[in-house]
Design an enzyme around this catalytic site. Sequence first.
Site, short mmCIF file in Angstrom:
data_model
loop_
_atom_site.label_atom_id
_atom_site.label_comp_id
_atom_site.label_asym_id
_atom_site.label_seq_id
_atom_site.Cartn_x
_atom_site.Cartn_y
_atom_site.Cartn_z
N GLY A 1 0.82 -1.21 0.00
CA GLY A 1 0.00 0.00 0.00
C GLY A 1 0.85 1.26 0.00
O GLY A 1 0.37 2.36 -0.28
N ARG A 2 2.10 1.08 0.38
CA ARG A 2 2.99 2.27 0.37
C ARG A 2 4.39 1.85 0.00
O ARG A 2 5.36 2.41 0.50
CB ARG A 2 2.96 2.99 1.71
CG ARG A 2 3.39 2.15 2.88
CD ARG A 2 3.89 3.06 3.94
NE ARG A 2 4.15 2.31 5.16
CZ ARG A 2 4.60 2.86 6.24
NH1 ARG A 2 4.82 4.15 6.28
NH2 ARG A 2 4.83 2.15 7.31
N GLY B 1 -0.15 6.21 1.22
CA GLY B 1 1.00 5.61 0.54
C GLY B 1 2.33 6.25 0.92
O GLY B 1 3.37 5.94 0.33
N ARG C 1 6.33 -13.25 1.25
CA ARG C 1 5.94 -13.34 2.65
C ARG C 1 5.05 -14.56 2.85
O ARG C 1 4.49 -15.08 1.87
CB ARG C 1 5.11 -12.10 3.05
CG ARG C 1 5.77 -10.80 2.69
CD ARG C 1 4.72 -9.75 2.27
NE ARG C 1 5.38 -8.56 1.72
CZ ARG C 1 5.73 -7.50 2.43
NH1 ARG C 1 5.44 -7.47 3.71
NH2 ARG C 1 6.35 -6.48 1.88
N ASP D 1 2.05 -11.17 7.18
CA ASP D 1 2.58 -10.43 6.03
C ASP D 1 3.95 -9.86 6.34
O ASP D 1 4.64 -9.39 5.43
CB ASP D 1 1.62 -9.31 5.62
CG ASP D 1 1.33 -8.35 6.76
OD1 ASP D 1 0.79 -8.81 7.79
OD2 ASP D 1 1.67 -7.17 6.65
N ASN D 2 4.35 -9.90 7.61
CA ASN D 2 5.67 -9.39 7.98
C ASN D 2 6.63 -10.53 8.30
O ASN D 2 7.61 -10.33 9.02
CB ASN D 2 5.55 -8.43 9.16
CG ASN D 2 4.78 -7.18 8.79
OD1 ASN D 2 4.72 -6.80 7.63
ND2 ASN D 2 4.18 -6.55 9.78
N ASP E 1 10.20 -5.34 8.05
CA ASP E 1 9.21 -4.40 8.57
C ASP E 1 9.55 -3.87 9.95
O ASP E 1 9.08 -4.35 10.97
CB ASP E 1 7.81 -5.02 8.55
CG ASP E 1 6.81 -3.97 8.10
OD1 ASP E 1 6.95 -2.82 8.56
OD2 ASP E 1 5.92 -4.28 7.29
P1 AMP Z 1 2.67 -2.64 8.00
O1 AMP Z 1 2.06 -2.35 9.32
O2 AMP Z 1 3.73 -1.65 7.60
O3 AMP Z 1 3.11 -4.05 7.85
O4 AMP Z 1 1.52 -2.41 6.91
C1 AMP Z 1 0.36 -3.19 6.85
C2 AMP Z 1 -0.40 -2.86 5.60
O5 AMP Z 1 -0.84 -1.52 5.60
C3 AMP Z 1 0.38 -3.06 4.31
O6 AMP Z 1 -0.51 -3.53 3.31
C4 AMP Z 1 0.86 -1.67 4.00
O7 AMP Z 1 1.13 -1.48 2.63
C5 AMP Z 1 -0.35 -0.83 4.44
N1 AMP Z 1 0.02 0.55 4.80
C6 AMP Z 1 0.75 0.97 5.86
N2 AMP Z 1 0.88 2.30 5.87
C7 AMP Z 1 0.25 2.77 4.76
C8 AMP Z 1 0.03 4.07 4.18
N3 AMP Z 1 0.51 5.18 4.75
N4 AMP Z 1 -0.67 4.13 3.03
C9 AMP Z 1 -1.16 3.03 2.44
N5 AMP Z 1 -1.00 1.79 2.93
C10 AMP Z 1 -0.31 1.65 4.07
MG MG Z 2 4.22 -4.98 6.53
#
Ligand code: AMP
Ligand code: MG
Length: 484
Positions: free
Chosen positions: A92-93, A125, A182, A251-252, A261
């Site tokens: 997502g980002r 993102g 992952r 996913d991590n 992550d």
């Molecule tokens: P994370 O906690 O970093 O493992 O992220 C979990 C999910 O949320 C993943 O699909 C990321 O791509 C999405 N995500 C985290 N932060 C953002 C953001 N600022 N914009 C869009 N997607 C995000």
């Molecule tokens: Mg992640």
Amino acid sequence: MMKKQMGWQFDNSYLTLSPTFYKKVTLNEVPEPKLIALNYLLADELGLDTEALYEEEAIHMFAGNAFPEGAAQIAQAYAGHQFGHFNMLGDGRALLVGEHVIGEERVDIQLKGAGRTPFSRGGDGRASLAPMLRELIISEAMHALGIPTTRSLAVVTTGDAVYRETALEGAILTRVAASHLRVGTFQYAAAFAGVEEVRELADYAISRHYPHVATADNPYIAFFEEVMERQAELIAKWQLVGFVHGVMNTDNMTISGETIDYGPCAFINAYDPDSVFSSIDHEGRYRYSNQPFIGGWNLARLAESLLPLFAEDEDEAITIAKQLIGRYEDYYEAYWISGMREKLGLISDEPDDLALAERLLTIMAQYKADFTQTFRALSENVRPVNAFFTSEEFRVWEQQWHARLARQETMLDDMQAMMQSVNPAVIPRNHLVEEALTAAQQHDFTKLEELMAACANPYDVLPEHMHYTEPPADDEPYVTYCGT
Ligand code: AMP
Ligand code: MG
């Protein structure tokens, strides 16, 4: 398209997978990219032209504004259990720029915080400067500690603000990984695609990470065993340095066995097995002492996704999966005790070693001994004057330990050298990381550079870095945040 290549050699095997595994992305340009940090040692390892990476073209690449020839520009699809709940996720980002090839090896080059993708859901993102620098500091410190991890090549600011609780400076991290496959990628294939896609993904993962299992009777069972063993080893390594990942969602968890992550992670100071730092982990699901268990839980989700590949008959597949998962704990414990033996200077194996190590940890918890300093002091044969080292319990334990050491034929000096090579003196302690990040947000990077230099040699402290070995004066509760 860029003229100069800066040494990039892209070859994108991920694009040979079914389109269900990714979405092509076109980013919005960021207005004013500025290079904040470049990991030139890593650049060199990657065979890149380090000098060219300081130039504008490279900075535009780190910012996602322009791409070298052969770059892929995709967001990867994945799902995952977040705190036990299954969700469709995806990059997502993050944007996968491509696979950079160095001889026989290939690594993913990914921009984290580069902008919205089809998987962004409600998010922007984007990422802000401090969390990207935090990932840079901690991932590189992990690497120096000998712990498999994704790496950090560069951090740029974008010239745009990102809005969290306040307006913050936007930033993008260039992440380097063996791959970004992952557990959640397999869950995605199993839940949203089909058996053939699971097989396709497994074949891909095998060829990329575990090519030697391709000739096994059932390569997918052998593949699962490999992933399980790598994760058991990885989590044992985390435990042995007091690292709390903080967000062990499926996913991590990588297929390669790298730590990925760096959001709410932190190192323990005063030893408390229930340490949890993440602001959202109210139940302590990802607390220090639960990390090995969660590793097994996540691997069970991987096994579920691979079930149809284990055997055609479902009951038989489930029996196989249960047998496989049943061995995880043994793998983990074997890695942990072998690491603990090294930490304690034990070269031979004795059955009571486990009890000896556990007793030490119990006393450390009782007296809130600093995790890192305690093992380092034992390695250097110094005894800081504190509640732990002056306790009667420690005195008794030390006698047992000395008796145990006396039963092996190692010279004391050799034993201590070995202990010092596995018990770090320097870790990126929370208060030091915060101090460096606070200054960095004001664009003063001296503390950050100094901290990274100290963490780059965790076993071998230079005199000017001695102050980095000290625990904080008062170990106040530390809170970390996800997805910032
Ligand atoms: P994370 O906690 O970093 O493992 O992220 C979990 C999910 O949320 C993943 O699909 C990321 O791509 C999405 N995500 C985290 N932060 C953002 C953001 N600022 N914009 C869009 N997607 C995000
Ligand atoms: Mg992640």
